[in-house]
Write a protein that holds these residues in place. Sequence first.
Motif, PDB file in Angstrom:
ATOM      1  N   ASP A 101     -23.591 -23.315 -50.376  1.00  0.00           N
ATOM      2  CA  ASP A 101     -24.216 -24.613 -50.124  1.00  0.00           C
ATOM      3  C   ASP A 101     -23.325 -25.706 -50.700  1.00  0.00           C
ATOM      4  OD1 ASP A 101     -25.742 -26.853 -49.840  1.00  0.00           O
ATOM      5  OD2 ASP A 101     -27.552 -26.002 -50.735  1.00  0.00           O
ATOM      6  N   MET A 102     -22.628 -26.418 -49.822  1.00  0.00           N
ATOM      7  CA  MET A 102     -21.645 -27.408 -50.272  1.00  0.00           C
ATOM      8  C   MET A 102     -22.286 -28.671 -50.839  1.00  0.00           C
ATOM      9  SD  MET A 102     -18.819 -25.873 -49.944  1.00  0.00           S
ATOM     10  CE  MET A 102     -17.517 -27.109 -50.041  1.00  0.00           C
ATOM     11  N   LEU A 103     -23.615 -28.832 -50.702  1.00  0.00           N
ATOM     12  CA  LEU A 103     -24.293 -29.975 -51.319  1.00  0.00           C
ATOM     13  C   LEU A 103     -24.524 -29.737 -52.811  1.00  0.00           C
ATOM     14  CD1 LEU A 103     -26.967 -30.907 -48.611  1.00  0.00           C
ATOM     15  CD2 LEU A 103     -24.809 -32.081 -49.112  1.00  0.00           C
TER      16      LEU A 103
ATOM     17  N   GLN B 242     -18.749 -21.834 -45.941  1.00  0.00           N
ATOM     18  CA  GLN B 242     -19.116 -23.095 -46.597  1.00  0.00           C
ATOM     19  C   GLN B 242     -19.841 -23.991 -45.600  1.00  0.00           C
ATOM     20  OE1 GLN B 242     -15.518 -23.449 -49.888  1.00  0.00           O
ATOM     21  NE2 GLN B 242     -15.442 -24.781 -48.108  1.00  0.00           N
ATOM     22  N   THR B 243     -20.994 -24.528 -45.993  1.00  0.00           N
ATOM     23  CA  THR B 243     -21.792 -25.361 -45.098  1.00  0.00           C
ATOM     24  C   THR B 243     -22.705 -26.272 -45.911  1.00  0.00           C
ATOM     25  OG1 THR B 243     -23.499 -25.327 -43.359  1.00  0.00           O
ATOM     26  CG2 THR B 243     -23.513 -23.505 -44.921  1.00  0.00           C
ATOM     27  N   ILE B 244     -23.116 -27.388 -45.303  1.00  0.00           N
ATOM     28  CA  ILE B 244     -24.105 -28.256 -45.959  1.00  0.00           C
ATOM     29  C   ILE B 244     -25.521 -27.903 -45.507  1.00  0.00           C
ATOM     30  CG2 ILE B 244     -22.486 -30.161 -46.292  1.00  0.00           C
ATOM     31  CD1 ILE B 244     -23.744 -31.511 -43.837  1.00  0.00           C
ATOM     32  N   THR B 245     -25.641 -26.951 -44.555  1.00  0.00           N
ATOM     33  CA  THR B 245     -26.971 -26.523 -44.082  1.00  0.00           C
ATOM     34  C   THR B 245     -27.066 -25.000 -44.120  1.00  0.00           C
ATOM     35  OG1 THR B 245     -26.157 -26.571 -41.794  1.00  0.00           O
ATOM     36  CG2 THR B 245     -27.307 -28.537 -42.593  1.00  0.00           C
ATOM     37  N   PRO B 246     -27.096 -24.404 -45.305  1.00  0.00           N
ATOM     38  CA  PRO B 246     -27.124 -22.933 -45.406  1.00  0.00           C
ATOM     39  C   PRO B 246     -28.381 -22.314 -44.813  1.00  0.00           C
ATOM     40  CG  PRO B 246     -27.563 -23.936 -47.540  1.00  0.00           C
ATOM     41  CD  PRO B 246     -27.138 -25.052 -46.630  1.00  0.00           C
ATOM     42  N   GLU B 247     -29.427 -23.130 -44.657  1.00  0.00           N
ATOM     43  CA  GLU B 247     -30.672 -22.604 -44.113  1.00  0.00           C
ATOM     44  C   GLU B 247     -30.656 -22.486 -42.587  1.00  0.00           C
ATOM     45  OE1 GLU B 247     -30.832 -26.996 -43.808  1.00  0.00           O
ATOM     46  OE2 GLU B 247     -30.222 -25.575 -45.370  1.00  0.00           O
ATOM     47  N   ASN B 248     -29.578 -22.970 -41.940  1.00  0.00           N
ATOM     48  CA  ASN B 248     -29.511 -22.947 -40.477  1.00  0.00           C
ATOM     49  C   ASN B 248     -29.592 -21.522 -39.949  1.00  0.00           C
ATOM     50  OD1 ASN B 248     -27.840 -22.803 -37.808  1.00  0.00           O
ATOM     51  ND2 ASN B 248     -28.411 -24.953 -38.019  1.00  0.00           N
ATOM     52  N   GLY B 249     -30.412 -21.329 -38.906  1.00  0.00           N
ATOM     53  CA  GLY B 249     -30.639 -19.998 -38.348  1.00  0.00           C
ATOM     54  C   GLY B 249     -29.406 -19.375 -37.737  1.00  0.00           C
ATOM     55  N   ILE B 250     -28.551 -20.179 -37.129  1.00  0.00           N
ATOM     56  CA  ILE B 250     -27.346 -19.643 -36.499  1.00  0.00           C
ATOM     57  C   ILE B 250     -26.411 -19.054 -37.551  1.00  0.00           C
ATOM     58  CG2 ILE B 250     -25.290 -20.222 -35.143  1.00  0.00           C
ATOM     59  CD1 ILE B 250     -27.912 -20.185 -33.562  1.00  0.00           C
TER      60      ILE B 250
END
Length: 815
Positions: free
Chosen positions: A469-471, A676-684
């Motif tokens: 989670d990059m946030l 690495q992502t700012i939306t780790p909860e994304n289903g994809i």
Amino acid sequence: MNRMKLAGVAVENAAFSFDKAFDYIVTEELEQKAVPGVRVTVPFGKGGKKRLGIILSVFEGENRKGLKKISSVLDEESLLNAEMIKMVFWLKDRTFCTLYEAAKAVLPTGINHRMVLSYTVSGSKEAAQNLTPSEVEVYNFIASKQGYVKRDAVLKALGLSADCKTPDELVKKGVLFCNMDAVRNIGDASVRMLTLNDEIPDGVRITQKQQSVVDFLNDVGCASVKEICYFTGVTPAVPSALAKSGVARWVEFEVLRTPKHSQQETDTGEIELSEIQQKAFGSIEQLMSTGKPGVCLLYGVTGSGKTLVYLKAIDKAVCEGKSVIVMVPEIALTPQTISRFSRRYGKKVAVFHSALSAGEKLDEWKRAKRGEATIIVGTRSAVFAPVENIGLVIIDEEQEHTYKSEQSPRYSAKEVAKFRVSENNCLLLLASATPSVESYANAHSGRYSLQTLSTRYGDAQLPDVITVDMLHERMAEGSTAISQRLLDELKQNLDNSRQSILLINRRGFNTFVACNSCGHVITCPYCSISLTYHSANKRLMCHYCGYSEDFRTECPECGEKSVRYSGFGTQKIEDELSTLLPGAKILRMDTDTTTGKDSHEHMLRKFADKEYDIMVGTQMVAKGLDFSNVTLVGVISVDQQLYNDDFRSLEKTFSLLTQVVGRAGRGENKGRAVIQTITPENGIIRLAAKQDYDEFFKTEIKIRKSLIYPPYCDICVLAFTGENEIKVKSASRQALGMVMDYTSGEYKNEKLICLGPRPARVAKISNKYRYRLIIKCHNNRNFREMISKILIDLGSKSEFSAVTVTADINPESII
């Protein structure tokens, strides 16, 4: 009326609005040469200017008024067989191109001709009177040369512009004669060799050194100068003297320019398959034995050994004496693929892809046409290989967008492959770990056969996936893109002498440049896109038109020295890694570093030989590559692609993540992947981490159905481009009006949904404005007929003469 031999000719530069196979008279002296599939020069239009053409048919017909004669035949034998000529008409119907464009796509670039205009003086002294100074200059230059002088040479020598009319005006005045000739872009490669004449001329004395050459030639028949000197120890002057005296003569032999590939030991052993692979191959073998055209989807998780299964299928086709076409999506994949095929099949393999030189393309095409190569390996263009008796066509990573051409003819290699398997009554095998939604839907509906490989081959296991989670994650010290967690994993790999691959799907150093004071964004003056900073040449560059300018700190709008460089691409990641991991050897692969010939192969070989620890690259490093020592894969950022506004953005993101994660742990050691992502909860992201394509498909197909997107419809994009935005917009609106008129009358049974017209996402490129009309439709004969009429109607309107209108069915992107 008199009946005579006529030819239907596809002519270059014919407008789509009146394109057809134009009838020409075949004169008696050309009757033996003028056969379907050869290229010709023909007079075209009111002025009878010579143009290139390709004969598509020969028939008996009436000598109608106005018919013109074929000027010359350019080929000794036909270049296109009956299947290829049929394909030319098929491409015209399916892709809205001209017949000549379709025929040109089927042939290799090296074999193409171009028309060359030349001038010579007429000898008329009267006509040469009263010339302007500029005309005198041109006349004197041409008069000073012997014979005809090429137009390009005249313009270059005198510093004249390409659109200069002076030579043409001199032709009209009778001062010059002009001539138009067809010239091959690339000639055949040949080597000069020496061979003995049948008799030695009277009075010729042969020296001792010459006799040694004569004895050598008696043994071998003919040899090159290099060979003669090597085996006899003489100098080049000796064979030259023999030719000069008439004892021997020079002959030209064709030499094929075969691409060089890394030499490795042959591998012709029996392929051992696991139980699940053998089951899939057994079903594929049955489909190949039916003698009927069909499509099979080979779906398997990354590392499941799909290549082994289709190599086994190729072995079967080869044993039956049939040809095979294998396509891969990226040039980056080709070296590994070719190496594997060359070890197994040797000289039976020919290579088709854009990184070859024009001469190599031509000669590989010749080998295929002559039957010397029966296994064709390459990218999209390999589908046009002139092989006959095809037993199998394979498309690896079938979901990839590179199988769709973005230039006319805008064909899909998958659709062309279906045409070829239909003509050859054979099997099309689609292979992927992440099939396109359309292909998987076809497999579930029964239109395609489906074979599944659900586990990795051998002892290899799917990698563990870490989502960062990059946030909230702490950044590595001194980095703007690499998290501390990813850095720790990279250090661990280095300590264990393992290799890593990092994906960042943007090239350059900084991807966004703006002023902190006034907010002005530094954009391309010719395109509606921001410039990207490249550290290698210290310039701001446009990735669409190639415009560049110097690095700047001062804002061009407000004059303040507050220009901010932000965002990151492959160059910046490479730079940060060099600072964070000073001992690591880093390889960067993107379009900036792979422009040289064979650069992909050299880079991948060095990485395979463990000369580098970390490979950083764009999506060319994400798919199909197989390195057993790679145990870590890192995705620097996935959010930009994930939230794209194209209907395929979720599918493309899932595919990219799944494929890049699948590069890790393909050997004995278990792999890891860091996303690495700012939306780790994304289903994809979650589904890609689990490599759960089936669950992704269930979700995606529901969205496609509710919004009516493929596979529940086809999509046709009408594109409008021109320098005058008002006219471009007007043409797009008129096209919409024509669609509405046609579907309320002649084509009322066509059920369509139209979106737009509206500006494209990048509204201007190279100073040309771009509008799009998106039509959800069913790609049938009536719909294509209607679109053709719209293109012809718009093309005939003088007010839109400066607007280019194209149609593309099922493009990879509609934005």
